[in-house]
Design a protein around this motif. Structure first.
Motif, mmCIF file in Angstrom:
data_model
loop_
_atom_site.group_PDB
_atom_site.id
_atom_site.type_symbol
_atom_site.label_atom_id
_atom_site.label_comp_id
_atom_site.label_asym_id
_atom_site.label_seq_id
_atom_site.Cartn_x
_atom_site.Cartn_y
_atom_site.Cartn_z
ATOM 1 N N ALA A 95 -7.543 -1.424 -3.185
ATOM 2 C CA ALA A 95 -5.485 -0.915 -3.945
ATOM 3 C C ALA A 95 -5.418 -2.236 -4.391
ATOM 4 O O ALA A 95 -4.861 -1.845 -5.836
ATOM 5 N N LEU A 96 -5.526 -3.508 -4.065
ATOM 6 C CA LEU A 96 -4.954 -4.795 -4.723
ATOM 7 C C LEU A 96 -6.149 -4.195 -6.049
ATOM 8 O O LEU A 96 -5.069 -5.475 -6.948
ATOM 9 N N ALA A 97 -7.275 -4.215 -6.295
ATOM 10 C CA ALA A 97 -7.264 -4.138 -7.725
ATOM 11 C C ALA A 97 -7.357 -3.202 -8.663
ATOM 12 O O ALA A 97 -7.865 -3.302 -9.707
ATOM 13 N N ALA A 98 -6.421 -1.925 -7.934
ATOM 14 C CA ALA A 98 -6.735 -1.155 -8.976
ATOM 15 C C ALA A 98 -5.358 -0.407 -9.004
ATOM 16 O O ALA A 98 -4.652 -0.511 -10.398
ATOM 17 N N TRP A 99 -4.287 -1.397 -8.408
ATOM 18 C CA TRP A 99 -2.875 -1.504 -9.274
ATOM 19 C C TRP A 99 -2.085 -2.496 -8.499
ATOM 20 O O TRP A 99 -2.979 -3.794 -8.468
ATOM 21 N N PRO A 100 -0.821 -2.821 -9.410
ATOM 22 C CA PRO A 100 -0.511 -4.670 -9.391
ATOM 23 C C PRO A 100 -0.314 -5.158 -8.373
ATOM 24 O O PRO A 100 1.024 -3.522 -7.577
ATOM 25 N N SER A 106 2.800 -6.223 -0.803
ATOM 26 C CA SER A 106 3.620 -5.838 0.835
ATOM 27 C C SER A 106 3.685 -5.060 1.628
ATOM 28 O O SER A 106 4.350 -4.720 2.399
ATOM 29 N N LEU A 107 3.514 -4.247 1.113
ATOM 30 C CA LEU A 107 2.867 -2.845 1.662
ATOM 31 C C LEU A 107 2.454 -3.020 3.547
ATOM 32 O O LEU A 107 1.547 -3.439 3.278
ATOM 33 N N SER A 108 3.167 -2.197 3.931
ATOM 34 C CA SER A 108 2.773 -2.285 5.650
ATOM 35 C C SER A 108 3.029 -1.148 6.218
ATOM 36 O O SER A 108 3.800 -0.588 6.293
ATOM 37 N N TRP A 112 3.114 1.361 3.749
ATOM 38 C CA TRP A 112 1.402 1.781 3.015
ATOM 39 C C TRP A 112 0.609 3.323 3.588
ATOM 40 O O TRP A 112 0.038 3.351 2.763
ATOM 41 N N VAL A 113 0.859 3.570 4.327
ATOM 42 C CA VAL A 113 0.393 5.120 4.639
ATOM 43 C C VAL A 113 0.742 5.990 3.647
ATOM 44 O O VAL A 113 0.317 7.135 3.086
ATOM 45 N N ARG A 114 2.696 5.808 3.044
ATOM 46 C CA ARG A 114 3.170 6.761 2.186
ATOM 47 C C ARG A 114 2.486 6.288 1.040
ATOM 48 O O ARG A 114 2.043 7.051 0.423
ATOM 49 N N PHE A 115 1.684 4.885 0.362
ATOM 50 C CA PHE A 115 0.814 4.891 -0.633
ATOM 51 C C PHE A 115 -0.558 5.064 -0.749
ATOM 52 O O PHE A 115 -0.415 5.588 -1.606
ATOM 53 N N LEU A 116 -0.397 5.460 0.436
ATOM 54 C CA LEU A 116 -2.251 5.914 0.863
ATOM 55 C C LEU A 116 -1.786 7.498 0.186
ATOM 56 O O LEU A 116 -2.908 7.989 -0.591
#
Length: 169
Positions: A95-100, A106-108, A112-116
């Protein structure tokens, strides 16, 4: 016997068969040249686009290679805890490679689940929710007792998310 003079004159007047010039491969009108040029430009643009896409997806190939190593760790109960931890780490690195960094670092937990889930195409994030919520923070004895099919499902879900997550242009 000597041939008669008329036949001799006729034979002397014969010439070899005249063959026509070979047909040229060059286009006869300018339209064919334009078409050939347009095709060459389209091929070049397609090649450049393929190279750019290949380079842009290098992080995916690297994550999938790491996932193969993690799969071996998850099959062994002695290294399963490390495999679970590294699986979460590979997902975060992907995710860090694809998004800023400011958007992802800071997601956890629930965020983090919502982002996924937001960036998932096939619904693989639901299986990964269990990884984030449960397995990453349990002791080694709980993770070591996990059935291998649960670990296999996690690897399949992670592989699906890595291969198919959508990154906006």
């Amino acid at each position: 016997m000597e041939p008669d003079p008329i036949t001799e004159a006729a034979l002397r007047s014969l010439h070899d068969i005249a063959t026509p010039e070979p047909v040229s491969w060059m286009p006869q009108t300018w339209g064919w040249g334009v078409l050939a040029g347009a095709l060459l430009v389209m091929l070049a643009l397609t090649g450049i686009r393929w190279i750019l896409r290949y380079r842009a997806n290098a992080y995916r190939r690297e994550a999938l290679a790491l996932l193969n190593v993690i799969d071996g760790q998850l099959r062994n109960p002695a290294t399963r805890r490390d495999g679970i931890r590294e699986l979460g780490e590979v997902l975060k690195r992907t995710a860090l490679a694809a998004w800023p960094r400011t958007e992802v670092a800071s997601l956890s937990a629930t965020a983090w689940v919502r982002f996924l889930e937001q960036h998932d195409v096939d619904g693989a994030a639901h299986a990964l929710e269990r990884l984030v919520d449960d397995f990453e923070y349990h002791g080694a004895e709980v993770v070591a007792d996990l059935p291998s099919n649960v670990c296999g499902d996690l690897v399949v879900a992670a592989r699906d998310w890595i291969e198919r997550h959508h990154v906006p242009a």
